[in-house]
Design a protein around this motif. Structure first.
Motif, PDB file in Angstrom:
ATOM      1  N   THR A 222      21.706 -22.732  -0.823  1.00 17.72           N
ATOM      2  CA  THR A 222      22.321 -22.378  -2.104  1.00 17.72           C
ATOM      3  C   THR A 222      22.667 -20.897  -2.243  1.00 17.72           C
ATOM      4  N   LEU A 223      21.831 -20.005  -1.743  1.00 19.76           N
ATOM      5  CA  LEU A 223      22.016 -18.574  -1.999  1.00 19.76           C
ATOM      6  C   LEU A 223      23.196 -18.022  -1.198  1.00 19.76           C
ATOM      7  N   ILE A 224      24.200 -17.487  -1.902  1.00 20.99           N
ATOM      8  CA  ILE A 224      25.375 -16.940  -1.222  1.00 20.99           C
ATOM      9  C   ILE A 224      25.479 -15.429  -1.381  1.00 20.99           C
ATOM     10  N   ALA A 225      24.773 -14.854  -2.361  1.00 17.57           N
ATOM     11  CA  ALA A 225      24.820 -13.399  -2.539  1.00 17.57           C
ATOM     12  C   ALA A 225      23.711 -12.949  -3.478  1.00 17.57           C
ATOM     13  N   VAL A 226      23.194 -11.750  -3.207  1.00 17.02           N
ATOM     14  CA  VAL A 226      22.233 -11.085  -4.099  1.00 17.02           C
ATOM     15  C   VAL A 226      22.695  -9.639  -4.253  1.00 17.02           C
ATOM     16  N   THR A 227      22.723  -9.151  -5.482  1.00 16.09           N
ATOM     17  CA  THR A 227      23.092  -7.760  -5.715  1.00 16.09           C
ATOM     18  C   THR A 227      21.939  -7.037  -6.398  1.00 16.09           C
ATOM     19  N   ALA A 228      21.823  -5.750  -6.120  1.00 11.74           N
ATOM     20  CA  ALA A 228      20.903  -4.873  -6.847  1.00 11.74           C
ATOM     21  C   ALA A 228      21.743  -3.791  -7.505  1.00 11.74           C
ATOM     22  N   GLN A 229      21.405  -3.442  -8.732  1.00 18.27           N
ATOM     23  CA  GLN A 229      22.262  -2.568  -9.537  1.00 18.27           C
ATOM     24  C   GLN A 229      21.452  -1.444 -10.163  1.00 18.27           C
ATOM     25  N   ARG A 230      22.073  -0.268 -10.242  1.00 14.89           N
ATOM     26  CA  ARG A 230      21.493   0.870 -10.950  1.00 14.89           C
ATOM     27  C   ARG A 230      22.579   1.521 -11.805  1.00 14.89           C
ATOM     28  N   LEU A 231      22.189   1.999 -12.964  1.00 17.61           N
ATOM     29  CA  LEU A 231      23.111   2.695 -13.862  1.00 17.61           C
ATOM     30  C   LEU A 231      22.858   4.193 -13.717  1.00 17.61           C
ATOM     31  N   VAL A 232      23.858   4.936 -13.269  1.00 21.79           N
ATOM     32  CA  VAL A 232      23.690   6.357 -12.966  1.00 21.79           C
ATOM     33  C   VAL A 232      24.576   7.206 -13.871  1.00 21.79           C
ATOM     34  N   GLU A 233      24.149   8.449 -14.086  1.00 25.67           N
ATOM     35  CA  GLU A 233      24.929   9.396 -14.875  1.00 25.67           C
ATOM     36  C   GLU A 233      26.018  10.009 -14.002  1.00 25.67           C
ATOM     37  N   LEU A 234      27.215  10.073 -14.576  1.00 28.66           N
ATOM     38  CA  LEU A 234      28.367  10.573 -13.830  1.00 28.66           C
ATOM     39  C   LEU A 234      28.683  12.010 -14.214  1.00 28.66           C
ATOM     40  N   THR A 235      29.355  12.686 -13.323  1.00 32.65           N
ATOM     41  CA  THR A 235      29.837  14.032 -13.583  1.00 32.65           C
ATOM     42  C   THR A 235      31.264  14.138 -13.059  1.00 32.65           C
ATOM     43  N   CYS A 236      32.062  14.974 -13.670  1.00 43.29           N
ATOM     44  CA  CYS A 236      33.461  15.109 -13.255  1.00 43.29           C
ATOM     45  C   CYS A 236      33.548  15.983 -12.011  1.00 43.29           C
ATOM     46  N   PRO A 237      34.189  15.514 -10.952  1.00 44.30           N
ATOM     47  CA  PRO A 237      34.296  16.326  -9.734  1.00 44.30           C
ATOM     48  C   PRO A 237      35.309  17.458  -9.850  1.00 44.30           C
ATOM     49  N   TYR A 238      36.091  17.458 -10.922  1.00 44.16           N
ATOM     50  CA  TYR A 238      37.154  18.457 -11.067  1.00 44.16           C
ATOM     51  C   TYR A 238      36.795  19.558 -12.065  1.00 44.16           C
ATOM     52  N   ALA A 295      27.793  13.172  -2.862  1.00 43.89           N
ATOM     53  CA  ALA A 295      28.604  13.957  -1.920  1.00 43.89           C
ATOM     54  C   ALA A 295      30.046  14.093  -2.400  1.00 43.89           C
ATOM     55  N   LEU A 296      30.570  13.053  -3.046  1.00 42.83           N
ATOM     56  CA  LEU A 296      31.945  13.095  -3.549  1.00 42.83           C
ATOM     57  C   LEU A 296      32.061  13.830  -4.876  1.00 42.83           C
ATOM     58  N   GLY A 297      30.905  14.115  -5.507  1.00 37.44           N
ATOM     59  CA  GLY A 297      30.915  14.862  -6.756  1.00 37.44           C
ATOM     60  C   GLY A 297      31.020  14.016  -8.005  1.00 37.44           C
ATOM     61  N   TYR A 298      30.820  12.696  -7.891  1.00 36.32           N
ATOM     62  CA  TYR A 298      30.947  11.808  -9.039  1.00 36.32           C
ATOM     63  C   TYR A 298      29.602  11.511  -9.711  1.00 36.32           C
ATOM     64  N   ILE A 299      28.502  11.653  -8.989  1.00 34.66           N
ATOM     65  CA  ILE A 299      27.174  11.333  -9.509  1.00 34.66           C
ATOM     66  C   ILE A 299      26.326  12.599  -9.539  1.00 34.66           C
ATOM     67  N   LYS A 300      25.566  12.775 -10.619  1.00 40.50           N
ATOM     68  CA  LYS A 300      24.700  13.939 -10.740  1.00 40.50           C
ATOM     69  C   LYS A 300      23.600  13.895  -9.675  1.00 40.50           C
ATOM     70  N   GLU A 301      23.238  15.063  -9.148  1.00 38.76           N
ATOM     71  CA  GLU A 301      22.256  15.130  -8.074  1.00 38.76           C
ATOM     72  C   GLU A 301      20.885  14.625  -8.515  1.00 38.76           C
ATOM     73  N   GLY A 302      20.565  14.777  -9.790  1.00 40.35           N
ATOM     74  CA  GLY A 302      19.272  14.328 -10.294  1.00 40.35           C
ATOM     75  C   GLY A 302      19.065  12.829 -10.207  1.00 40.35           C
ATOM     76  N   GLU A 303      20.148  12.071 -10.059  1.00 45.82           N
ATOM     77  CA  GLU A 303      20.029  10.619  -9.967  1.00 45.82           C
ATOM     78  C   GLU A 303      19.360  10.196  -8.670  1.00 45.82           C
ATOM     79  N   TYR A 304      19.447  11.017  -7.618  1.00 46.49           N
ATOM     80  CA  TYR A 304      18.741  10.697  -6.373  1.00 46.49           C
ATOM     81  C   TYR A 304      17.238  10.731  -6.608  1.00 46.49           C
ATOM     82  N   GLU A 305      16.771  11.754  -7.314  1.00 45.50           N
ATOM     83  CA  GLU A 305      15.339  11.851  -7.611  1.00 45.50           C
ATOM     84  C   GLU A 305      14.887  10.682  -8.484  1.00 45.50           C
ATOM     85  N   ARG A 306      15.741  10.255  -9.404  1.00 45.88           N
ATOM     86  CA  ARG A 306      15.355   9.215 -10.364  1.00 45.88           C
ATOM     87  C   ARG A 306      15.310   7.830  -9.742  1.00 45.88           C
TER      88      ARG A 306
END
Length: 313
Positions: A222-238, A295-306
């Motif tokens: 039956t199992l065809i897919a499993v996803t794991a999700q996190r909600l992260v804070e974004l930052t503007c790369p520009y 690395a692309l500048g879209y996610i705040k660095e603090g989200e790695y620690e969190r």
């Protein structure tokens, strides 16, 4: 962070009021309860989901605020377009079980409703949900509320739904053995079943299904897919700091979702690993996607620690 504090007497009256509006048992304070209620505010429909918990001194209540009309477009489900395309491709399966996992507040329900709305509108498939309680009202799917007092349990509700000729069934959350068996049974009867589960990562859903008594043969069928999700804070790369009104990012949300998706060879490898066989199939984890976003500048660095550093320790 607390904004203001209410007195104990005011809290007790307020909890009783919310329990009454959500059709919960006002006199029952010895067991946990859950309920939902919707109201209109300045022309917008707002949904409230209530959860009570008895403690040693008094009753505690948590309220989740769910705007009913603000449906996230499918192309904004993930900050990475390739992940969004993979999620949408999963909906093309005629039958099977898809599980969305993640901690509380990670956006699983929002993702699920966005995917269901998309498949109901663009693919014109008959979608029926079985929820306890219904978190978001939708005009594109048929929603069924679990009501034990009225005799509508997960088991009886699913039996009725199967006779209603659905293409896709959404079971709100797998919380126990009975719900797990119901979801798997529906997938075995030739329906596409979408559900959620609280696990730390995607692999955890496989172990949890086995803990609930689902045998390995049924999981593999039956199992065809499993996803794991996190909600992260974004930052503007520009822009540095606040975006100007002319910046494209100024009109977008300040938070976004990242996923890890187990399907195909990666899912087969994870199943074998859960059975004790040593096998590894490379796939992009949440850690990889968060590092990529930083690395692309879209996610705040603090989200790695969190989200990542804590899991590694």
């Amino acid at each position: 962070m607390p904004r203001f504090t209410l007195s104990k007497e005011e809290c007790e009256r307020l909890i009783s009021h919310f329990k009454f509006t959500a059709s919960m048992d006002i006199g029952e304070k010895r067991r946990p309860q859950s309920g939902a209620y919707s109201f209109s505010h300045k022309g917008h429909s707002i949904g409230l989901r209530f959860s009570t918990l008895p403690s040693s001194k008094n009753e505690s209540m948590v309220i989740r605020i769910l705007p009913q009309e603000n449906q996230i477009p499918y192309y904004q489900i993930s900050i990475f377009p390739e992940l969004t395309r993979k999620l949408i491709a999963l909906l093309k399966h005629a039958h099977g079980l898809i599980i969305l996992t993640g901690p509380t507040g990670s956006g699983k329900t929002t993702t699920l409703y966005s995917l269901l709305a998309l498949t109901a509108e663009m693919v014109t498939r008959n979608v029926i949900t079985l929820e306890d309680p219904i978190e978001k009202q939708s005009d594109t799917v048929l929603q069924v509320q679990v009501n034990e007092k009225a005799g509508v349990s997960y088991a009886s509700g699913l039996k009725a739904i199967l006779r209603h000729d659905p293409d896709i069934i959404m079971v709100g959350e797998i919380r126990d053995k009975e719900t797990a068996e119901i979801a798997v049974r529906a997938a075995l009867t030739g329906h596409l079943v979408l559900t959620t589960m609280h696990t730390r990562d995607a692999k955890g859903a496989i172990y949890r299904l086995n803990e609930f008594g689902v045998n390995w043969l049924e999981i593999e069928q039956t199992l065809i897919a499993v996803t794991a999700q996190r909600l992260v804070e974004l930052t503007c790369p520009y822009c540095k700091g606040e975006c100007s009104p002319y910046c494209y990012s100024s009109t977008r949300g300040k938070r976004g979702s990242v996923f890890e998706i187990l399907t195909g060879g990666a899912l087969t490898s994870a199943m074998r690993e859960a059975r004790g066989e040593k096998e590894f199939y490379p796939y992009k984890t949440i850690r990889d996607m968060i590092i990529k976003g930083i690395a692309l500048g879209y996610i705040k660095e603090g989200e790695y620690e969190r989200w990542v550093y804590q899991d590694e320790n």
